[in-house]
Design a protein around this motif. Sequence first.
Motif, short mmCIF file in Angstrom:
data_model
loop_
_atom_site.label_atom_id
_atom_site.label_comp_id
_atom_site.label_asym_id
_atom_site.label_seq_id
_atom_site.Cartn_x
_atom_site.Cartn_y
_atom_site.Cartn_z
N PRO A 114 1.70 -3.91 -2.39
CA PRO A 114 0.90 -2.84 -1.77
C PRO A 114 0.91 -2.88 -0.25
O PRO A 114 0.29 -2.03 0.38
CB PRO A 114 -0.50 -3.11 -2.33
CG PRO A 114 -0.53 -4.59 -2.54
CD PRO A 114 0.86 -4.97 -2.98
N GLN A 115 1.60 -3.86 0.31
CA GLN A 115 1.71 -4.01 1.77
C GLN A 115 0.32 -4.13 2.41
O GLN A 115 -0.15 -3.23 3.11
CB GLN A 115 2.53 -2.87 2.37
CG GLN A 115 3.96 -2.85 1.83
CD GLN A 115 4.81 -1.72 2.37
OE1 GLN A 115 5.05 -0.75 1.69
NE2 GLN A 115 5.27 -1.87 3.60
N VAL A 116 -0.32 -5.26 2.15
CA VAL A 116 -1.71 -5.47 2.54
C VAL A 116 -1.92 -5.53 4.05
O VAL A 116 -3.06 -5.45 4.52
CB VAL A 116 -2.27 -6.75 1.89
CG1 VAL A 116 -2.29 -6.62 0.37
CG2 VAL A 116 -1.46 -7.98 2.30
N GLY A 117 -0.85 -5.64 4.80
CA GLY A 117 -1.00 -5.61 6.25
C GLY A 117 -1.27 -4.23 6.80
O GLY A 117 -1.59 -4.08 7.99
N ASN A 118 -1.18 -3.20 5.94
CA ASN A 118 -1.39 -1.82 6.38
C ASN A 118 -2.12 -1.03 5.29
O ASN A 118 -1.62 -0.05 4.77
CB ASN A 118 -0.04 -1.18 6.71
CG ASN A 118 -0.17 0.19 7.34
OD1 ASN A 118 -1.27 0.59 7.74
ND2 ASN A 118 0.93 0.92 7.43
N LEU A 119 -3.32 -1.48 4.94
CA LEU A 119 -4.10 -0.79 3.92
C LEU A 119 -4.84 0.42 4.47
O LEU A 119 -5.27 1.29 3.72
CB LEU A 119 -5.11 -1.76 3.29
CG LEU A 119 -4.54 -2.87 2.41
CD1 LEU A 119 -5.64 -3.83 1.97
CD2 LEU A 119 -3.81 -2.30 1.21
N ASN A 120 -4.97 0.50 5.78
CA ASN A 120 -5.66 1.63 6.41
C ASN A 120 -4.69 2.80 6.58
O ASN A 120 -4.35 3.21 7.68
CB ASN A 120 -6.24 1.20 7.76
CG ASN A 120 -7.11 2.29 8.37
OD1 ASN A 120 -7.67 3.11 7.65
ND2 ASN A 120 -7.20 2.29 9.69
N ARG A 121 -4.25 3.31 5.44
CA ARG A 121 -3.29 4.43 5.44
C ARG A 121 -3.65 5.37 4.31
O ARG A 121 -4.36 4.99 3.36
CB ARG A 121 -1.87 3.91 5.26
CG ARG A 121 -1.58 3.26 3.91
CD ARG A 121 -0.14 2.74 3.83
NE ARG A 121 0.32 2.48 2.48
CZ ARG A 121 0.29 1.29 1.87
NH1 ARG A 121 -0.18 0.24 2.52
NH2 ARG A 121 0.73 1.16 0.62
N SER A 122 -3.16 6.59 4.38
CA SER A 122 -3.44 7.57 3.33
C SER A 122 -2.31 7.66 2.32
O SER A 122 -2.53 8.01 1.16
CB SER A 122 -3.68 8.95 3.96
OG SER A 122 -2.55 9.34 4.75
N GLU A 123 -1.07 7.33 2.76
CA GLU A 123 0.07 7.43 1.87
C GLU A 123 0.08 6.30 0.85
O GLU A 123 -0.17 5.15 1.18
CB GLU A 123 1.39 7.39 2.65
CG GLU A 123 1.54 8.49 3.69
CD GLU A 123 0.98 8.08 5.03
OE1 GLU A 123 0.29 7.03 5.09
OE2 GLU A 123 1.23 8.79 6.02
N GLU A 124 0.41 6.64 -0.39
CA GLU A 124 0.53 5.63 -1.43
C GLU A 124 1.68 4.67 -1.11
O GLU A 124 1.57 3.47 -1.22
CB GLU A 124 0.77 6.30 -2.79
CG GLU A 124 0.97 5.35 -3.95
CD GLU A 124 -0.33 4.84 -4.54
OE1 GLU A 124 -0.26 3.96 -5.41
OE2 GLU A 124 -1.40 5.33 -4.13
N PHE A 125 2.81 5.28 -0.70
CA PHE A 125 4.00 4.48 -0.38
C PHE A 125 4.44 4.77 1.05
O PHE A 125 4.54 5.93 1.45
CB PHE A 125 5.15 4.80 -1.34
CG PHE A 125 4.91 4.38 -2.76
CD1 PHE A 125 5.08 3.06 -3.14
CD2 PHE A 125 4.51 5.30 -3.71
CE1 PHE A 125 4.86 2.66 -4.45
CE2 PHE A 125 4.29 4.91 -5.02
CZ PHE A 125 4.46 3.59 -5.40
N ILE A 126 4.71 3.72 1.79
CA ILE A 126 5.31 3.87 3.12
C ILE A 126 6.70 3.26 3.13
O ILE A 126 7.35 3.20 4.17
CB ILE A 126 4.43 3.23 4.21
CG1 ILE A 126 4.11 1.77 3.88
CG2 ILE A 126 3.16 4.03 4.41
CD1 ILE A 126 3.32 1.05 4.96
N SER A 127 7.15 2.82 1.97
CA SER A 127 8.49 2.25 1.83
C SER A 127 9.27 3.07 0.82
O SER A 127 8.89 3.16 -0.35
CB SER A 127 8.40 0.80 1.36
OG SER A 127 9.66 0.36 0.86
N PRO A 128 10.39 3.68 1.23
CA PRO A 128 11.24 4.41 0.29
C PRO A 128 11.73 3.54 -0.86
O PRO A 128 11.88 4.01 -1.98
CB PRO A 128 12.40 4.89 1.16
CG PRO A 128 11.89 4.89 2.55
CD PRO A 128 10.91 3.75 2.61
N ALA A 129 11.96 2.27 -0.58
CA ALA A 129 12.45 1.36 -1.61
C ALA A 129 11.42 1.19 -2.71
O ALA A 129 11.74 1.25 -3.91
CB ALA A 129 12.81 0.02 -0.99
#
Length: 342
Positions: free
Chosen positions: A267-282
């Motif tokens: 879940p990429q815990v270093g950037n939880l303050n975001r609205s997008e579910e995914f910030i990684s295309p992979a």
Amino acid sequence: MFHKILPLALGSLVSLIAMELVLRVLPTPTATHMGQYIDPFITTYPPNFEFQSATGWDFLNPQRQRSNEFGFIPNRSFSSSLGAVALIGDSLVEQSMLAPSDRLAAKLENERNGVPVFSLGIPGSSLFDYLERVRFAYDTLGIRKFWIVVERADVHQSLCEHASYTDVCLDKNGELFHKKKLAHSALRDLLAHSAILQYFFGVLRLSAGTLTKIINPFSTLNMGANVTTVIDDRPSPLSSAETQVVKRFFQDLTSFSSIKAGIVLDPQVGNLNRSEEFISPALESMYKQAIATGIAVIHPFQDLKQYSDSTRLEMRVGPYDAHWNARANIIIAKAILRDAPM
């Protein structure tokens, strides 16, 4: 001339000895001697091997590690057990910076009322390395249930052309390439006992590139930049080669007969303050392909975000380390058992 050089040489030798002794008193990480000990296609630590780990130049989160009979940490036997699940991945599974009781495998086992969860995590590995561990656990341990943890760099690192894989990669012809590692030389093993060498080359990653930057920070010489992070964080879609990696991974995973598998996405815990579910295309590609293939997929982003927003507590080990901490492991374990119970 000689009488002028001798005091300098002796002074340097005394300084090195003093530094060696100081670093041995401190929790300096020791050599891991990783290699292909239990299987020709699987990298592990030596079986029943003790070493010390710590994070960064200031030795944060020191832990004394011991591998089990198959070379995985912590030292927990992989004895045959009804209902056991193999948890497979890289450092997000191994979690060497945490106490064994705080790691994800332990939290999952607690939630399963003590039914075993075997941790088969090796740092730096990627998708086809994970499949080799599935094969090993399937053939050797008789395991038929698997949770596979995938992080954003895994797809890119599975390509042979980028040489970031551990044991197995996908080449330009769409074929899997297995890398056979050379045995450690006696000289290398001897030098590995030096705390100074471990600190400067293992912890600080001292290399020709870093020396060049220290001497000339404006140098344009590239001695091995981390292209994985740059490429994998881009907002553009995956390349055709990366798309092929995702398809081949699920194709090979579903080729195992009578297994139950779940894919756990970072879940990429270093950037939880975001609205997008995914910030990684992979990771988004892995999510969609898992659903299309009929394999359970867990992305605990919303669970962690809600908890973090309500408590204001960190879900990562620290600002210096974006691995999941013990608190995050509890939340992720509950999400796994809710969405992909085994």
